[in-house]
Design a protein around this motif. Structure first.
Motif, PDB file in Angstrom:
ATOM      1  N   LEU A 527     -13.618 -23.128 -13.641  1.00  0.00           N
ATOM      2  CA  LEU A 527     -13.943 -21.706 -13.635  1.00  0.00           C
ATOM      3  C   LEU A 527     -13.966 -21.109 -15.037  1.00  0.00           C
ATOM      4  O   LEU A 527     -14.510 -20.020 -15.236  1.00  0.00           O
ATOM      5  N   ILE A 530     -17.362 -20.009 -16.185  1.00  0.00           N
ATOM      6  CA  ILE A 530     -18.061 -18.957 -15.460  1.00  0.00           C
ATOM      7  C   ILE A 530     -17.673 -17.598 -16.037  1.00  0.00           C
ATOM      8  O   ILE A 530     -16.487 -17.324 -16.245  1.00  0.00           O
ATOM      9  N   PRO A 532     -16.860 -13.664 -15.831  1.00  0.00           N
ATOM     10  CA  PRO A 532     -16.285 -12.840 -14.756  1.00  0.00           C
ATOM     11  C   PRO A 532     -17.365 -12.134 -13.942  1.00  0.00           C
ATOM     12  O   PRO A 532     -18.306 -11.570 -14.499  1.00  0.00           O
ATOM     13  N   GLN A 545     -17.139 -27.951  -6.883  1.00  0.00           N
ATOM     14  CA  GLN A 545     -16.449 -26.937  -6.094  1.00  0.00           C
ATOM     15  C   GLN A 545     -16.650 -27.180  -4.605  1.00  0.00           C
ATOM     16  O   GLN A 545     -15.718 -26.991  -3.803  1.00  0.00           O
ATOM     17  N   VAL A 614     -16.814 -17.384  -5.965  1.00  0.00           N
ATOM     18  CA  VAL A 614     -15.654 -17.568  -6.837  1.00  0.00           C
ATOM     19  C   VAL A 614     -14.555 -16.602  -6.418  1.00  0.00           C
ATOM     20  O   VAL A 614     -14.815 -15.430  -6.151  1.00  0.00           O
ATOM     21  N   ASP A 615     -13.323 -17.097  -6.341  1.00  0.00           N
ATOM     22  CA  ASP A 615     -12.147 -16.261  -6.092  1.00  0.00           C
ATOM     23  C   ASP A 615     -11.867 -15.476  -7.372  1.00  0.00           C
ATOM     24  O   ASP A 615     -11.432 -16.052  -8.378  1.00  0.00           O
ATOM     25  N   SER A 616     -12.104 -14.179  -7.353  1.00  0.00           N
ATOM     26  CA  SER A 616     -12.040 -13.383  -8.579  1.00  0.00           C
ATOM     27  C   SER A 616     -10.642 -13.336  -9.177  1.00  0.00           C
ATOM     28  O   SER A 616     -10.479 -13.369 -10.409  1.00  0.00           O
ATOM     29  N   HIS A 619      -9.905 -16.695 -10.704  1.00  0.00           N
ATOM     30  CA  HIS A 619     -10.784 -16.818 -11.861  1.00  0.00           C
ATOM     31  C   HIS A 619     -10.184 -16.094 -13.070  1.00  0.00           C
ATOM     32  O   HIS A 619     -10.117 -16.650 -14.179  1.00  0.00           O
ATOM     33  N   LEU A 623      -8.963 -17.897 -16.610  1.00  0.00           N
ATOM     34  CA  LEU A 623      -9.538 -17.489 -17.885  1.00  0.00           C
ATOM     35  C   LEU A 623      -8.468 -17.067 -18.877  1.00  0.00           C
ATOM     36  O   LEU A 623      -8.523 -17.407 -20.068  1.00  0.00           O
TER      37      LEU A 623
END
Length: 682
Positions: A527, A530, A532, A545, A614-616, A619, A623
């Motif tokens: 992740l 990726i 946000p 994934q 994506v699970d925010s 994520h 990050l």
């Protein structure tokens, strides 16, 4: 669609080199693998161990093939977007010719932007495919362009500097203009919403109808329709503009053919000579049957030490998965390290017979599977600067079934990743406990190489399509499903006792390192690649994934795999490794069924349910943790530089290789020496 890109865990945590590496020499100990880091990218360099030991004729062959490889650079830039060559040349003109202060924030930001454009072969991210956001102001860039010599700018005939800016600035600065190089969003017109330059004036439906009309369901040896052309609508009619000498990209292909003919003159044997001659014929005619003839000759050439890929190869950059980007890889066999892959390929029938997929989808006879570890001599096109660590070709299913395939693991590239990643703290941050760290330290080097070998050598070559199934039936989901199929084949077998029996793994528990790092990557750590708020777009990331999320969900009731909190951080925990293997086998069986039957609905449902969203919250956490490590999630390479040494008569007496060229230095040299196409190719 037969390429293994490096995963986050492989890129950041491999610690041990593969066979055939130069780590024992004093020279290698002094070698600096790291060049520079900017944005989300780290630039590395790689060595070419063993080049000095090649014969003069072999060195000369490598030199000619390398020149042929570099001549295709502009093709990929143009394929990735119709304004890419114009923008690159504008940026380079300012970078080299600007007389103002080069220490201002605007100029520094433009420098980073240019370096990203070089890296991605265009203005869209090489992996996520979203357009870069410039960190410099349009006013600065307009003023800078005005200040340089107009002769250095890519001006069309009769075009003024102001007109050039008006045409190109929206493409650079407006986030709504050409925002995605490859759009994979379900329900949208993938052709109209993708910025890649494979289609012009046509809709997705028109493109699909055009190629469906060409296909004959009864043809058991179909050509790869659309592989080497741009599909356009002109005067209301849909037609192809073929990439060939005398056609689209003809100027670059003429240069490539020139160097290929030089290479043909020093070929190692008649088989290799025939391969090169047939490739030249394909470039000169654009005929796809000729391309298949070339692919068959190439896959049968097993006696040459020097080998190469050169041409329109992989279809990841086309939202419909048909048109191929240009790439090249010149290489030679690592004899010592190849013993591992030869052992795997020699047992190909055993692996096929014992696969957990339904018997009707298995090959009765596995033909022509060859595998080797190679030393890359040059990376080019869609393999430069970012490259795969393993490749399996050709792509045509019927050629693979009837004639076999070649699989390679790129040993010196993996070695460069290993050296640059040593001690970076990634595993210590994301692995759950000392138990997982010890597994990784002890076995990750072996099992990751084996997974790559199994993925490339056997995974892509396994299984079969049922009679009458269109190879393109899965459409936009085809690449993700194919990569998942090959990954699952490797994951299932890396845990098999057969590998211990063959002496390929040192212990029955070694596979656990691969299982843990793979699921950690698929569920969490990839992740970091990726932005946000974005979904997963790239086929290899979707594949990983899909696998990880599916296993996590299907094993949830028994807590086979968990995401647990410790000290406020999320970690992957595997409670039952044997059940994970069972789940990998179940998913492999289902994905092979989808592939073999051309089940588009099944592919759609799997990919959209598990591979995209994506699970925010997770994520954001990943990050933040990654940011503190000060690492770059993407890595690429500068190439070695080859120079021919000649005598007074112009005869080549040696070919030297050096490694001291910087990133910008190499890119500017390539822009000067290998810039063959006009800025706009019609």
């Amino acid at each position: 669609m037969k390429k293994r890109l490096i995963s986050m865990v492989t890129a950041l945590s491999l610690l041990t080199a593969c066979g055939g590496n130069p780590k024992t020499t004093a020279e290698a100990e002094k070698f600096d693998y790291t060049v520079e880091q900017f944005a989300d990218l780290q630039i590395l360099r790689y060595r070419v161990p063993g080049f000095e030991d090649l014969s003069l004729k072999q060195k000369e062959l490598v030199y000619y093939l390398t020149e042929a490889a570099l001549q295709g650079r502009d093709i990929l830039f143009d394929q990735n977007g119709k304004y890419n060559l114009t923008i690159r040349r504008m940026l380079e003109a300012v970078y080299t010719g600007y007389k103002g202060d080069k220490n201002t924030p605007d100029f520094k930001a433009m420098e980073v932007y240019l370096k990203r454009v070089w890296f991605s072969n265009g203005i869209h991210h090489h992996y996520g495919s979203e357009k870069f956001i410039p960190g410099f102001a349009p006013e600065f860039f307009r003023q800078a362009i005005r200040s340089v010599d107009a002769a250095t700018l890519p001006l069309a005939e009769g075009q003024s500097v102001e007109q050039l800016c008006e045409e190109v600035f929206p493409v650079i600065f407006d986030p709504e203009v050409m925002p995605k190089r490859v759009n994979q969003a379900a329900g949208e017109d993938l052709v109209l919403t993708s910025a890649c330059n494979y289609y012009e004036g046509v809709t997705q439906q028109e493109a699909e109808d055009f190629y469906n009309a060409l296909k004959n369901p009864q043809d058991e040896t179909p050509v790869s329709y659309g592989l080497n052309s741009r599909l356009v609508k002109e005067d209301g009619k849909v037609r192809e503009k073929v990439w060939k000498v005398g056609g689209l990209y003809g100027q670059a292909l003429e240069k490539i053919v020139y160097w290929l003919k030089k290479a043909e003159g020093v070929a190692e044997n008649p088989g290799q000579k025939a391969v090169i001659a047939k490739l030249v014929e394909f470039y000169e005619t654009g005929d796809l049957k000729t391309f298949d003839e070339y692919a068959i000759l190439w896959v049968k050439d097993l006696n040459s030490r020097i080998d190469f890929v050169n041409g329109f190869t992989e279809s990841y950059g086309d939202p419909l998965g048909m048109k191929a980007s240009w790439e090249s890889l010149v290489n030679f066999k690592d004899v010592e390290a190849t013993r591992r892959t030869e052992l795997i390929s020699s047992n190909a029938q055993w692996f096929e017979d014992h696969s957990p997929v339904d018997g009707q989808f298995k090959k009765e006879e596995v033909k022509g599977v060859s595998a080797k570890v190679i030393t890359a001599a040059i990376l080019a096109g869609d393999l430069y600067p970012a490259t795969a660590i393993g490749i399996n070709l050709p792509n045509a299913n019927w050629i693979r079934s009837h004639h076999g395939s070649k699989s390679v693991t790129i040993g010196n590239i993996t070695d460069a990743y290993n050296k640059a990643a040593h001690g970076n703290g990634f595993n210590e941050e994301f692995a759950y406990s000392d138990a997982e760290l010890q597994l990784i330290d002890r076995y990750a080097d072996v099992t990751d190489e084996l997974h790559t070998d199994l993925h490339e050598c056997l995974g892509h070559g396994s299984g079969k399509l049922l009679p009458g199934v269109d190879p393109d039936a899965l459409k936009a989901y085809g690449s993700t499903i194919e990569e998942a199929r090959a990954d699952l084949f490797g994951l299932y077998y890396v845990a098999d006792p057969k590998l211990v029996e063959l002496g390929l793994t040192p212990s029955a528990d070694a596979y656990k390192a691969q299982y843990y790092t793979y699921l950690m990557n698929g569920l969490m750590t990839q992740l970091v690649r990726i932005e946000p708020g974005n979904n997963v777009e790239e086929a290899h990331m979707r594949n990983r994934q899909l696998i990880a999320r599916w296993v996590y969900e299907k094993g949830a009731a028994e807590k086979v795999v968990e995401l647990v909190k410790k000290d406020g951080k999320t970690y992957v925990v595997i409670n039952d490794y044997e059940k994970v293997r069972d789940l990998f086998g179940r998913l492999l069986a289902e994905i092979q069924r989808i592939k073999s039957t051309g089940d588009y609905a099944g592919a759609h449902d799997l990919v959209e349910a598990y591979a995209v969203k994506v699970d925010s919250a997770l994520h954001a956490e990943v990050l933040e943790r990654y940011k503190n490590l000060n690492l770059a999630p993407y890595k690429g390479f500068v190439n070695p530089k080859y120079e021919a040494v000649t005598d007074a008569n112009g005869t080549i007496t040696d070919v030297t290789v050096t490694y001291d060229e910087g990133y910008a230095e190499q890119m500017l040299r390539y822009g000067k020496d290998y810039s063959t196409l006009p800025s706009v190719n019609k």
